[in-house]
Design a protein around this motif. Sequence first.
Motif, PDB file in Angstrom:
ATOM      1  N   ASP A  30       0.788  -1.275   0.077  1.00 47.86           N
ATOM      2  CA  ASP A  30      -0.095  -0.064  -0.017  1.00 47.86           C
ATOM      3  C   ASP A  30       0.907   1.206  -0.074  1.00 47.86           C
ATOM      4  O   ASP A  30       1.930   1.257   0.493  1.00 47.86           O
ATOM      5  CB  ASP A  30      -0.956  -0.112   1.245  1.00 47.86           C
ATOM      6  N   GLU A  31       0.333   2.337  -0.330  1.00 46.51           N
ATOM      7  CA  GLU A  31       0.990   3.577  -0.499  1.00 46.51           C
ATOM      8  C   GLU A  31       0.836   4.236   1.070  1.00 46.51           C
ATOM      9  O   GLU A  31       0.028   4.021   1.536  1.00 46.51           O
ATOM     10  CB  GLU A  31       0.464   4.488  -1.506  1.00 46.51           C
ATOM     11  N   GLN A  32       1.884   4.704   1.491  1.00 46.16           N
ATOM     12  CA  GLN A  32       2.146   5.429   2.561  1.00 46.16           C
ATOM     13  C   GLN A  32       1.273   6.879   2.384  1.00 46.16           C
ATOM     14  O   GLN A  32       1.628   7.809   1.277  1.00 46.16           O
ATOM     15  CB  GLN A  32       3.519   5.800   3.044  1.00 46.16           C
ATOM     16  N   PRO A  33       0.516   7.231   3.280  1.00 47.37           N
ATOM     17  CA  PRO A  33       0.105   8.492   2.839  1.00 47.37           C
ATOM     18  C   PRO A  33       0.965   9.766   3.142  1.00 47.37           C
ATOM     19  O   PRO A  33       2.082   9.468   3.769  1.00 47.37           O
ATOM     20  CB  PRO A  33      -1.176   8.711   4.428  1.00 47.37           C
ATOM     21  N   LEU A  34       0.740  10.841   2.584  1.00 48.31           N
ATOM     22  CA  LEU A  34       1.866  11.916   2.731  1.00 48.31           C
ATOM     23  C   LEU A  34       2.001  12.251   4.108  1.00 48.31           C
ATOM     24  O   LEU A  34       1.219  12.304   4.767  1.00 48.31           O
ATOM     25  CB  LEU A  34       1.086  13.085   1.640  1.00 48.31           C
ATOM     26  N   GLY A  35       3.258  12.511   4.280  1.00 48.39           N
ATOM     27  CA  GLY A  35       3.762  12.987   5.406  1.00 48.39           C
ATOM     28  C   GLY A  35       4.780  14.095   5.355  1.00 48.39           C
ATOM     29  O   GLY A  35       5.091  14.503   4.350  1.00 48.39           O
ATOM     30  N   GLY A  36       5.189  14.741   6.369  1.00 43.72           N
ATOM     31  CA  GLY A  36       6.267  15.610   6.612  1.00 43.72           C
ATOM     32  C   GLY A  36       7.652  14.970   6.359  1.00 43.72           C
ATOM     33  O   GLY A  36       8.016  13.915   6.958  1.00 43.72           O
ATOM     34  N   ILE A  37       8.405  15.477   5.502  1.00 38.76           N
ATOM     35  CA  ILE A  37       9.979  14.885   5.317  1.00 38.76           C
ATOM     36  C   ILE A  37      10.802  16.132   5.272  1.00 38.76           C
ATOM     37  O   ILE A  37      10.510  17.182   4.593  1.00 38.76           O
ATOM     38  CB  ILE A  37      10.195  14.125   3.930  1.00 38.76           C
ATOM     39  N   VAL A  38      11.786  16.107   6.217  1.00 33.27           N
ATOM     40  CA  VAL A  38      12.834  17.326   6.290  1.00 33.27           C
ATOM     41  C   VAL A  38      14.129  16.813   6.037  1.00 33.27           C
ATOM     42  O   VAL A  38      14.762  15.732   6.423  1.00 33.27           O
ATOM     43  CB  VAL A  38      12.765  17.933   7.551  1.00 33.27           C
ATOM     44  N   ARG A  39      14.772  17.338   4.936  1.00 33.34           N
ATOM     45  CA  ARG A  39      16.166  16.687   4.688  1.00 33.34           C
ATOM     46  C   ARG A  39      17.136  17.316   5.459  1.00 33.34           C
ATOM     47  O   ARG A  39      17.150  18.753   5.561  1.00 33.34           O
ATOM     48  CB  ARG A  39      16.472  17.108   3.214  1.00 33.34           C
ATOM     49  N   LEU A  40      17.974  16.935   6.475  1.00 32.33           N
ATOM     50  CA  LEU A  40      18.997  17.475   7.207  1.00 32.33           C
ATOM     51  C   LEU A  40      20.276  17.041   6.803  1.00 32.33           C
ATOM     52  O   LEU A  40      20.633  16.176   6.415  1.00 32.33           O
ATOM     53  CB  LEU A  40      18.665  16.762   8.572  1.00 32.33           C
ATOM     54  N   GLN A  41      21.115  18.257   6.686  1.00 31.68           N
ATOM     55  CA  GLN A  41      22.510  18.203   6.118  1.00 31.68           C
ATOM     56  C   GLN A  41      23.336  18.647   7.127  1.00 31.68           C
ATOM     57  O   GLN A  41      23.120  19.970   7.405  1.00 31.68           O
ATOM     58  CB  GLN A  41      22.919  18.631   4.810  1.00 31.68           C
ATOM     59  N   GLY A  42      24.223  17.845   7.721  1.00 29.86           N
ATOM     60  CA  GLY A  42      25.469  18.592   8.804  1.00 29.86           C
ATOM     61  C   GLY A  42      26.473  17.779   8.798  1.00 29.86           C
ATOM     62  O   GLY A  42      26.432  16.493   8.369  1.00 29.86           O
ATOM     63  N   ASP A  43      27.332  17.933   9.781  1.00 35.37           N
ATOM     64  CA  ASP A  43      28.456  16.979   9.912  1.00 35.37           C
ATOM     65  C   ASP A  43      28.266  16.282  11.420  1.00 35.37           C
ATOM     66  O   ASP A  43      27.856  16.721  12.506  1.00 35.37           O
ATOM     67  CB  ASP A  43      29.718  17.999  10.461  1.00 35.37           C
ATOM     68  N   ALA A  44      28.134  15.126  11.380  1.00 36.04           N
ATOM     69  CA  ALA A  44      27.673  14.126  12.349  1.00 36.04           C
ATOM     70  C   ALA A  44      28.757  14.083  13.340  1.00 36.04           C
ATOM     71  O   ALA A  44      28.709  13.805  14.436  1.00 36.04           O
ATOM     72  CB  ALA A  44      27.685  12.524  11.804  1.00 36.04           C
ATOM     73  N   GLY A  45      30.066  14.498  13.036  1.00 41.45           N
ATOM     74  CA  GLY A  45      31.263  14.500  13.836  1.00 41.45           C
ATOM     75  C   GLY A  45      31.135  15.915  14.957  1.00 41.45           C
ATOM     76  O   GLY A  45      31.801  15.958  15.919  1.00 41.45           O
ATOM     77  N   ASP A  46      30.159  16.665  14.398  1.00 37.17           N
ATOM     78  CA  ASP A  46      30.154  18.017  15.485  1.00 37.17           C
ATOM     79  C   ASP A  46      28.969  17.509  16.481  1.00 37.17           C
ATOM     80  O   ASP A  46      27.864  17.583  16.400  1.00 37.17           O
ATOM     81  CB  ASP A  46      29.399  18.974  14.429  1.00 37.17           C
ATOM     82  N   ALA A  47      29.790  17.580  17.550  1.00 36.91           N
ATOM     83  CA  ALA A  47      28.834  17.116  18.763  1.00 36.91           C
ATOM     84  C   ALA A  47      27.672  18.096  19.062  1.00 36.91           C
ATOM     85  O   ALA A  47      26.769  17.575  19.559  1.00 36.91           O
ATOM     86  CB  ALA A  47      29.980  16.899  20.009  1.00 36.91           C
ATOM     87  N   GLY A  48      28.151  19.323  18.723  1.00 39.00           N
ATOM     88  CA  GLY A  48      27.008  20.422  18.872  1.00 39.00           C
ATOM     89  C   GLY A  48      25.872  20.329  18.027  1.00 39.00           C
ATOM     90  O   GLY A  48      24.645  20.343  18.535  1.00 39.00           O
ATOM     91  N   PHE A  49      26.092  19.891  16.740  1.00 42.39           N
ATOM     92  CA  PHE A  49      25.169  19.717  15.863  1.00 42.39           C
ATOM     93  C   PHE A  49      24.380  18.340  16.205  1.00 42.39           C
ATOM     94  O   PHE A  49      23.066  18.396  15.991  1.00 42.39           O
ATOM     95  CB  PHE A  49      25.784  19.492  14.598  1.00 42.39           C
ATOM     96  N   ALA A  50      24.972  17.475  16.564  1.00 40.61           N
ATOM     97  CA  ALA A  50      24.183  16.098  16.923  1.00 40.61           C
ATOM     98  C   ALA A  50      23.251  16.455  18.049  1.00 40.61           C
ATOM     99  O   ALA A  50      22.276  15.801  18.139  1.00 40.61           O
ATOM    100  CB  ALA A  50      25.230  15.085  17.382  1.00 40.61           C
ATOM    101  N   GLU A  51      23.796  17.025  19.061  1.00 39.09           N
ATOM    102  CA  GLU A  51      23.159  17.392  20.296  1.00 39.09           C
ATOM    103  C   GLU A  51      21.850  18.181  19.905  1.00 39.09           C
ATOM    104  O   GLU A  51      20.734  17.941  20.467  1.00 39.09           O
ATOM    105  CB  GLU A  51      24.064  18.018  21.320  1.00 39.09           C
ATOM    106  N   ALA A  52      21.919  19.193  19.080  1.00 41.84           N
ATOM    107  CA  ALA A  52      20.995  19.995  18.665  1.00 41.84           C
ATOM    108  C   ALA A  52      19.750  19.217  18.007  1.00 41.84           C
ATOM    109  O   ALA A  52      18.560  19.443  18.096  1.00 41.84           O
ATOM    110  CB  ALA A  52      21.498  21.288  17.913  1.00 41.84           C
ATOM    111  N   VAL A  53      20.081  18.460  16.979  1.00 41.91           N
ATOM    112  CA  VAL A  53      19.337  17.467  16.328  1.00 41.91           C
ATOM    113  C   VAL A  53      18.551  16.743  17.432  1.00 41.91           C
ATOM    114  O   VAL A  53      17.131  16.453  17.149  1.00 41.91           O
ATOM    115  CB  VAL A  53      19.895  16.833  15.400  1.00 41.91           C
ATOM    116  N   SER A  54      19.178  16.048  18.416  1.00 44.49           N
ATOM    117  CA  SER A  54      18.501  15.223  19.236  1.00 44.49           C
ATOM    118  C   SER A  54      17.730  16.061  20.082  1.00 44.49           C
ATOM    119  O   SER A  54      16.567  15.255  20.459  1.00 44.49           O
ATOM    120  CB  SER A  54      19.631  14.780  20.333  1.00 44.49           C
TER     121      SER A  54
END
Length: 197
Positions: A30-54
């Motif tokens: 079955d098709e999934q109903p339309l949902g929200g999708i956000v493309r996130l691009q950044g540096d996984a090695g940046d602890a501040g970025f990872a914490e902010a995303v979390s």
Amino acid sequence: MAKLEAAIYVTRRLAPSERFPVRGPTLCIDEQPLGGIVRLQGDAGDAGFAEAVSEATGLALPAPERFAARGDTCLAWSGPTEWLYFCSLDDEQARLRALQAACDGRFATATLISDSRTGFLVSGADSASLLAKGCAIDFSAAACPIGRVVTTRFAGLPTMLLHRGNHEYLVYVDVSYAAFLLHWLLDAVSEFAAVPA
């Protein structure tokens, strides 16, 4: 001025209702109903970025080829510096703002891409066998455990595959490929004697 509303399903007008969605004894599609999708691009090695995303999502940045989920939200690895965040359509603007705030002041960005993808849920005991017809992924439990996400070519199309649960897979493609993939799936499913709804 007329108010535009998002189409919740793309494929309903592309296949006869007696053929899709597919509801068989060992295979359902079955098709999934339309949902929200956000493309996130950044540096996984940046602890501040990872914490902010979390903090913004309630989910830790997943490792390569993995996804994290909670309730109706999911954060899936899409590439070395990219993830896709899935949420309900009603929450997409709030989630987008939270992720943009998480990116603020960093070499990172969050972009709304909700209407650019179509998702299909493939489930049932024969789901992995059907998917194996479209790509060279090893769907064994050891190679593709629950929680794995793969970006690959499926039926010749750039695709994201998520192993969501026992015999349950999500398949996301660009919305422009929806008709092609739908007809590919309907053709492939005949081998498994699935009975359409």
